[in-house]
Design an enzyme around this catalytic site. Structure first.
Site, PDB file in Angstrom:
ATOM      1  N   ASP A   1      10.037  17.058  -1.217  1.00 51.32           N
ATOM      2  CA  ASP A   1      11.500  17.150  -1.367  1.00 51.32           C
ATOM      3  C   ASP A   1      12.261  16.203  -0.450  1.00 51.32           C
ATOM      4  O   ASP A   1      13.362  16.520   0.002  1.00 51.32           O
ATOM      5  CB  ASP A   1      11.990  18.600  -1.131  1.00 51.32           C
ATOM      6  CG  ASP A   1      11.203  19.608  -1.927  1.00 51.32           C
ATOM      7  OD1 ASP A   1      10.972  19.332  -3.112  1.00 51.32           O
ATOM      8  OD2 ASP A   1      10.802  20.639  -1.368  1.00 51.32           O
TER       9      ASP A   1
ATOM     10  N   LYS B   1      12.156  11.487  -3.010  1.00 52.47           N
ATOM     11  CA  LYS B   1      11.302  10.431  -3.581  1.00 52.47           C
ATOM     12  C   LYS B   1      11.790   9.994  -4.961  1.00 52.47           C
ATOM     13  O   LYS B   1      11.694   8.835  -5.309  1.00 52.47           O
ATOM     14  CB  LYS B   1       9.849  10.926  -3.718  1.00 52.47           C
ATOM     15  CG  LYS B   1       9.180  11.211  -2.394  1.00 52.47           C
ATOM     16  CD  LYS B   1       7.758  11.703  -2.590  1.00 52.47           C
ATOM     17  CE  LYS B   1       7.674  13.048  -3.266  1.00 52.47           C
ATOM     18  NZ  LYS B   1       8.203  14.183  -2.487  1.00 52.47           N
TER      19      LYS B   1
ATOM     20  N   GLY C   1       9.269  18.281  -8.512  1.00 50.72           N
ATOM     21  CA  GLY C   1      10.580  18.290  -9.160  1.00 50.72           C
ATOM     22  C   GLY C   1      11.357  17.117  -8.616  1.00 50.72           C
ATOM     23  O   GLY C   1      11.622  17.049  -7.428  1.00 50.72           O
ATOM     24  N   HIS C   2      11.641  16.161  -9.473  1.00 48.08           N
ATOM     25  CA  HIS C   2      12.393  14.992  -9.025  1.00 48.08           C
ATOM     26  C   HIS C   2      13.783  15.013  -9.653  1.00 48.08           C
ATOM     27  O   HIS C   2      13.910  15.183 -10.862  1.00 48.08           O
ATOM     28  CB  HIS C   2      11.673  13.704  -9.428  1.00 48.08           C
ATOM     29  CG  HIS C   2      10.464  13.423  -8.589  1.00 48.08           C
ATOM     30  ND1 HIS C   2       9.659  12.337  -8.777  1.00 48.08           N
ATOM     31  CD2 HIS C   2       9.944  14.083  -7.539  1.00 48.08           C
ATOM     32  CE1 HIS C   2       8.680  12.354  -7.888  1.00 48.08           C
ATOM     33  NE2 HIS C   2       8.831  13.410  -7.135  1.00 48.08           N
TER      34      HIS C   2
ATOM     35  N   GLN D   1       5.037  15.860  -3.967  1.00 47.78           N
ATOM     36  CA  GLN D   1       4.867  16.667  -2.732  1.00 47.78           C
ATOM     37  C   GLN D   1       4.934  15.761  -1.496  1.00 47.78           C
ATOM     38  O   GLN D   1       5.633  14.769  -1.542  1.00 47.78           O
ATOM     39  CB  GLN D   1       3.564  17.475  -2.764  1.00 47.78           C
ATOM     40  CG  GLN D   1       3.555  18.609  -3.796  1.00 47.78           C
ATOM     41  CD  GLN D   1       3.124  18.166  -5.166  1.00 47.78           C
ATOM     42  OE1 GLN D   1       2.148  17.462  -5.316  1.00 47.78           O
ATOM     43  NE2 GLN D   1       3.839  18.570  -6.177  1.00 47.78           N
TER      44      GLN D   1
HETATM   45  P1  IMP Z   1       1.231  24.511  -5.450  1.00 46.16           P
HETATM   46  O1  IMP Z   1       1.273  23.029  -5.402  1.00 46.16           O
HETATM   47  O2  IMP Z   1       2.053  25.111  -6.549  1.00 46.16           O
HETATM   48  O3  IMP Z   1      -0.184  25.034  -5.454  1.00 46.16           O
HETATM   49  O4  IMP Z   1       1.893  25.073  -4.087  1.00 46.16           O
HETATM   50  C1  IMP Z   1       1.292  24.865  -2.824  1.00 46.16           C
HETATM   51  C2  IMP Z   1       2.338  24.601  -1.756  1.00 46.16           C
HETATM   52  O5  IMP Z   1       2.960  23.340  -2.017  1.00 46.16           O
HETATM   53  C3  IMP Z   1       3.472  25.616  -1.702  1.00 46.16           C
HETATM   54  O6  IMP Z   1       3.892  25.759  -0.359  1.00 46.16           O
HETATM   55  C4  IMP Z   1       4.572  24.958  -2.506  1.00 46.16           C
HETATM   56  O7  IMP Z   1       5.857  25.422  -2.159  1.00 46.16           O
HETATM   57  C5  IMP Z   1       4.370  23.523  -2.114  1.00 46.16           C
HETATM   58  N1  IMP Z   1       4.859  22.559  -3.116  1.00 46.16           N
HETATM   59  C6  IMP Z   1       4.280  22.248  -4.294  1.00 46.16           C
HETATM   60  N2  IMP Z   1       4.996  21.315  -4.935  1.00 46.16           N
HETATM   61  C7  IMP Z   1       6.031  21.014  -4.147  1.00 46.16           C
HETATM   62  C8  IMP Z   1       7.103  20.065  -4.256  1.00 46.16           C
HETATM   63  O8  IMP Z   1       7.225  19.295  -5.210  1.00 46.16           O
HETATM   64  N3  IMP Z   1       7.977  20.045  -3.207  1.00 46.16           N
HETATM   65  C9  IMP Z   1       7.823  20.834  -2.119  1.00 46.16           C
HETATM   66  N4  IMP Z   1       6.842  21.704  -1.977  1.00 46.16           N
HETATM   67  C10 IMP Z   1       5.943  21.801  -2.972  1.00 46.16           C
END
Ligand code: IMP
Length: 426
Positions: A14, A17, A41-42, A222
């Site tokens: 977040d 990017k 999420g972009h 991420q």
């Molecule tokens: P997962 O990727 O859904 O398995 O989540 C694992 C961890 O990564 C959690 O803490 C999520 O909140 C975090 N996470 C996954 N995708 C994002 C993103 O795009 N932005 C911020 N945090 C993310």
């Protein structure tokens, strides 16, 4: 001049990017996603319209750019198709989209298992997005996954039947409701037909482009501190958002990467569980959250807020081989009397400047802050570094000094014109 640029999140995701990849994409021939899935999420804003993408690279808006969903990704075909159809309705035909035949597919049972696992962990939950990311990567590495090429093949119904039978047993044991094969396979076969035209060998396509001198932006999702190898395990995602992931997740060799841009938010945020040394919750953090709309694009959860952590950034610069920084949301810090910058951790009376692997140690780390004077001016119309208030310049210079990486771009608002380039990337 660079030909290939990897854009990575330097913190916990977040960082903005989407905005910067979209900005760089305008000069690129390819935009490539290499890991993760629709957990990302972009948000992209142009011509006064805001677009939210989860899966599809931000170059999709430009018909001259080839957009690749790389082999390192995990792709939910239902959500991919939905995103494609939504974009089509908004006037973007998506015939510049290429999906890797080698990427793994997120099936409905993966999502179910993700949710059940989180429930079973209670207070120890990871705080995942429940998009099925972890279970899909687990199946990939244990060689039990379904790849895109399998998904669109004639053998898919048989393959799915076998896998679903095994997963349904687990789902039942975990207290969930088994998934119905007949209705699911019917839906999947319809979707496979519509996804098939986008599927190709993206490894060959991309390497051919690079050989021809085409410009490529790798769009990381991420962030470095959510990397399965380098983040605060187990509170991480299940892929490698760091720059190395760009190679394995796209089939492009490391000698072909020219520039690694670390996207850095001017403060820190984190969603989900896990240690976050500079986190604070008071009127200032609440004000930052509201002004910067710090709520998850995918999950809508309020993001945790912290001061900028240069220990994290130094580590991130090291593991990514960062060659430049794009500093985002600098405008959000306007109006503060004092801005804190974490320059070291104090662990049991000792100063350290690295991130310990042991979460118990990390939890005991106290941030050591450098307090800098803030600035009151609104900086959203600033067009160059020189126009910034002196204290904002000092903030940027201090970051460069601590991280030893140049801030090549900085951003003072959501719009494209609020992006200031100090050194050209392409
Ligand atoms: P997962 O990727 O859904 O398995 O989540 C694992 C961890 O990564 C959690 O803490 C999520 O909140 C975090 N996470 C996954 N995708 C994002 C993103 O795009 N932005 C911020 N945090 C993310």
């Amino acid at each position: 001049m660079s030909k290939t640029v990897v854009v990575i999140g330097s913190q916990w995701g977040d960082e903005g990017k989407g905005k910067i990849t979209n900005f760089l994409s305008e000069q690129a021939d390819f935009v490539v996603r290499y890991q993760g899935g629709d957990n990302a999420g972009h948000t992209i804003k142009f011509d006064g319209v805001t677009y939210k993408l989860h899966l599809i690279p931000s170059g999709v808006f430009n018909p001259n750019i080839k957009n690749i969903l790389g082999n390192g990704m995990v792709i939910n075909p239902i959500n991919a198709l939905k995103e494609i159809e939504d974009l089509k309705k908004q006037g973007f035909p998506c015939n510049n989209l290429y999906i890797s035949d080698r990427a793994n597919v997120i099936m409905n049972y993966h999502m179910e298992l993700d949710a059940l696992k989180e429930e079973s962990l209670g207070t120890g939950k990871i705080g995942t997005t429940k998009k099925g990311i972890g279970p899909t990567y687990t199946d990939k590495t244990s060689r039990e996954g379904i790849r895109v090429i399998d998904f669109i093949s004639e053998d898919f119904p048989k393959l799915y039947k076998e896998k679903l039978a095994i997963k349904n047993e687990i789902i039942e044991k975990m207290g969930g409701t088994p998934i119905d094969y007949d209705s699911s396979v019917k839906e999947y076969l319809e979707i496979a037909k519509k996804i098939k035209p986008y599927v190709t060998d993206t490894v060959v396509l991309l390497n051919k482009g690079i050989k021809e001198g085409k410009k490529v932006v790798f769009e990381g999702a991420q962030g470095a501190l959510l990397d399965v190898d380098f983040g605060s395990y187990p509170f991480v995602t299940s892929s490698n958002p760091t720059s190395g992931g760009a190679c394995t997740g796209s089939g492009v060799g490391p000698t072909k990467l020219d520039e690694i841009i670390g996207v850095v938010k001017a403060y820190s945020t984190r969603v989900g569980s896990g240690v976050f040394p500079t986190e604070f919750e008071d009127d200032i953090s609440r004000d930052i959250r509201e002004r910067a709309h710090e709520y998850g694009t995918t999950t809508k959860r309020p993001r945790r807020i912290g001061w900028l952590d240069c220990v994290v950034l130094k580590y991130s610069a090291m593991i990514n081989g960062m060659t430049g920084i794009s500093l985002m949301l600098l405008d959000i810090l306007s109006g503060l009397d004092t801005i804190k910058l974490c320059c070291a951790y104090k662990l049991d009376g000792e100063y350290i400047d690295y991130i310990p692997a042991d979460n118990n140690l990390l939890e005991r780390c106290e941030p050591v802050y450098l307090e800098m004077d803030g600035w009151k001016e609104n900086i959203t119309d600033v067009k160059s570094f020189k126009e910034l208030p002196r204290n904002a310049q000092k903030y940027i210079e201090k970051i460069e000094e601590l991280i030893e990486v140049k801030v090549k771009i900085f951003s003072v608002g959501p719009d494209k014109i609020q992006t200031i380039v100090r050194e050209n990337i392409f």
